[in-house]
Design a protein around this motif. Structure first.
Motif, PDB file in Angstrom:
ATOM      1  N   ILE A  12       0.848  -1.237   0.169  1.00  0.00           N
ATOM      2  CA  ILE A  12      -0.058  -0.115   0.028  1.00  0.00           C
ATOM      3  C   ILE A  12       0.910   1.257  -0.089  1.00  0.00           C
ATOM      4  O   ILE A  12       1.892   1.123   0.656  1.00  0.00           O
ATOM      5  N   THR A  13       0.575   2.218  -0.925  1.00  0.00           N
ATOM      6  CA  THR A  13       1.125   3.495  -1.051  1.00  0.00           C
ATOM      7  C   THR A  13       0.261   4.409  -0.410  1.00  0.00           C
ATOM      8  O   THR A  13      -0.741   4.466  -0.062  1.00  0.00           O
ATOM      9  N   ASP A  14       0.752   5.914  -0.852  1.00  0.00           N
ATOM     10  CA  ASP A  14      -0.085   6.798  -0.430  1.00  0.00           C
ATOM     11  C   ASP A  14      -1.109   7.327  -1.573  1.00  0.00           C
ATOM     12  O   ASP A  14      -1.579   8.454  -1.472  1.00  0.00           O
ATOM     13  N   GLY A  24       0.533  -3.218   4.381  1.00  0.00           N
ATOM     14  CA  GLY A  24       0.567  -1.633   4.879  1.00  0.00           C
ATOM     15  C   GLY A  24       1.573  -1.306   6.176  1.00  0.00           C
ATOM     16  O   GLY A  24       1.933  -2.300   6.991  1.00  0.00           O
ATOM     17  N   LYS A  25       2.297  -0.152   6.010  1.00  0.00           N
ATOM     18  CA  LYS A  25       3.407   0.010   7.082  1.00  0.00           C
ATOM     19  C   LYS A  25       3.061   1.423   7.496  1.00  0.00           C
ATOM     20  O   LYS A  25       3.010   2.219   6.827  1.00  0.00           O
ATOM     21  N   GLY A  26       3.155   1.655   8.903  1.00  0.00           N
ATOM     22  CA  GLY A  26       3.056   3.205   9.240  1.00  0.00           C
ATOM     23  C   GLY A  26       1.756   3.684   9.091  1.00  0.00           C
ATOM     24  O   GLY A  26       0.895   3.123   9.316  1.00  0.00           O
ATOM     25  N   GLU A  27       1.734   4.492   8.317  1.00  0.00           N
ATOM     26  CA  GLU A  27       0.746   5.439   8.444  1.00  0.00           C
ATOM     27  C   GLU A  27      -0.472   4.868   7.059  1.00  0.00           C
ATOM     28  O   GLU A  27      -1.279   5.332   6.930  1.00  0.00           O
ATOM     29  N   ILE A  78       1.069  -4.307   8.915  1.00  0.00           N
ATOM     30  CA  ILE A  78      -0.297  -5.141   8.841  1.00  0.00           C
ATOM     31  C   ILE A  78      -0.197  -5.835   7.449  1.00  0.00           C
ATOM     32  O   ILE A  78       0.212  -5.434   6.487  1.00  0.00           O
ATOM     33  N   GLU A  79      -0.496  -7.098   7.529  1.00  0.00           N
ATOM     34  CA  GLU A  79      -0.624  -7.881   6.157  1.00  0.00           C
ATOM     35  C   GLU A  79      -2.081  -8.782   6.038  1.00  0.00           C
ATOM     36  O   GLU A  79      -2.539  -9.153   7.187  1.00  0.00           O
ATOM     37  N   VAL A  80      -2.840  -8.520   5.073  1.00  0.00           N
ATOM     38  CA  VAL A  80      -3.965  -8.915   5.007  1.00  0.00           C
ATOM     39  C   VAL A  80      -4.113  -9.745   3.614  1.00  0.00           C
ATOM     40  O   VAL A  80      -3.718  -9.324   2.820  1.00  0.00           O
ATOM     41  N   ILE A  81      -4.311 -11.179   3.667  1.00  0.00           N
ATOM     42  CA  ILE A  81      -4.568 -11.980   2.861  1.00  0.00           C
ATOM     43  C   ILE A  81      -5.978 -11.992   2.235  1.00  0.00           C
ATOM     44  O   ILE A  81      -6.867 -12.626   3.076  1.00  0.00           O
ATOM     45  N   VAL A 117      -6.298  -1.573   5.334  1.00  0.00           N
ATOM     46  CA  VAL A 117      -7.754  -2.289   5.940  1.00  0.00           C
ATOM     47  C   VAL A 117      -8.678  -1.663   4.813  1.00  0.00           C
ATOM     48  O   VAL A 117      -9.657  -2.705   4.599  1.00  0.00           O
ATOM     49  N   SER A 118      -8.918  -0.557   4.806  1.00  0.00           N
ATOM     50  CA  SER A 118      -9.762   0.088   3.892  1.00  0.00           C
ATOM     51  C   SER A 118      -9.909  -0.574   2.465  1.00  0.00           C
ATOM     52  O   SER A 118     -10.930  -0.902   2.033  1.00  0.00           O
ATOM     53  N   VAL A 119      -8.700  -0.845   1.841  1.00  0.00           N
ATOM     54  CA  VAL A 119      -8.553  -1.653   0.501  1.00  0.00           C
ATOM     55  C   VAL A 119      -9.036  -2.963   0.749  1.00  0.00           C
ATOM     56  O   VAL A 119      -9.934  -3.246  -0.120  1.00  0.00           O
ATOM     57  N   ALA A 120      -8.978  -3.521   1.631  1.00  0.00           N
ATOM     58  CA  ALA A 120      -9.215  -4.986   2.133  1.00  0.00           C
ATOM     59  C   ALA A 120     -10.775  -5.022   2.043  1.00  0.00           C
ATOM     60  O   ALA A 120     -11.373  -5.833   1.416  1.00  0.00           O
TER      61      ALA A 120
END
Length: 95
Positions: A15-17, A41-44, A86-89, A50-53
């Motif tokens: 995930i990027t900005d 996702g990392k940091g901010e 965070i890692e979401v599969i 989470v939103s993308v998932a």
């Protein structure tokens, strides 16, 4: 002992900005080609991950995908700060 992240032999999507909906569409494109994607996702960018998932599993591909696993952790940066990760599969349940 810190356990390394398990390699699920699937596509990893960092995930990027960029806007969340664009990222969700990019994940959707990956899921159209393969059956599993790991969103990181990392940091901010953790809330965006989470939103993308959620966009993918609850809106775009509802009843076709599921959240297989969520892994939340943190790492220490060079300056000693803790940075959340965070890692979401997400996997397809049917075609």
């Amino acid at each position: 002992m810190i356990k390394p992240t398990i390699d699920y032999a699937n596509e990893k999507f960092l995930i990027t900005d960029e806007p969340v909906m664009k990222l969700a569409m990019d994940v959707l494109e990956i899921l159209n080609k393969i059956d599993k994607v790991l969103i990181k996702g990392k940091g901010e960018t953790c809330p965006a991950a989470v939103s993308v998932a959620n966009i993918v599993t609850q809106n775009l591909l509802k009843h076709i995908t599921k959240t297989e696993k969520i892994h939340v952790d943190s790492e220490i940066s060079d300056d000693g700060r803790l940075i959340s990760t965070i890692e979401v599969i997400i996997t397809k349940t049917s075609n």
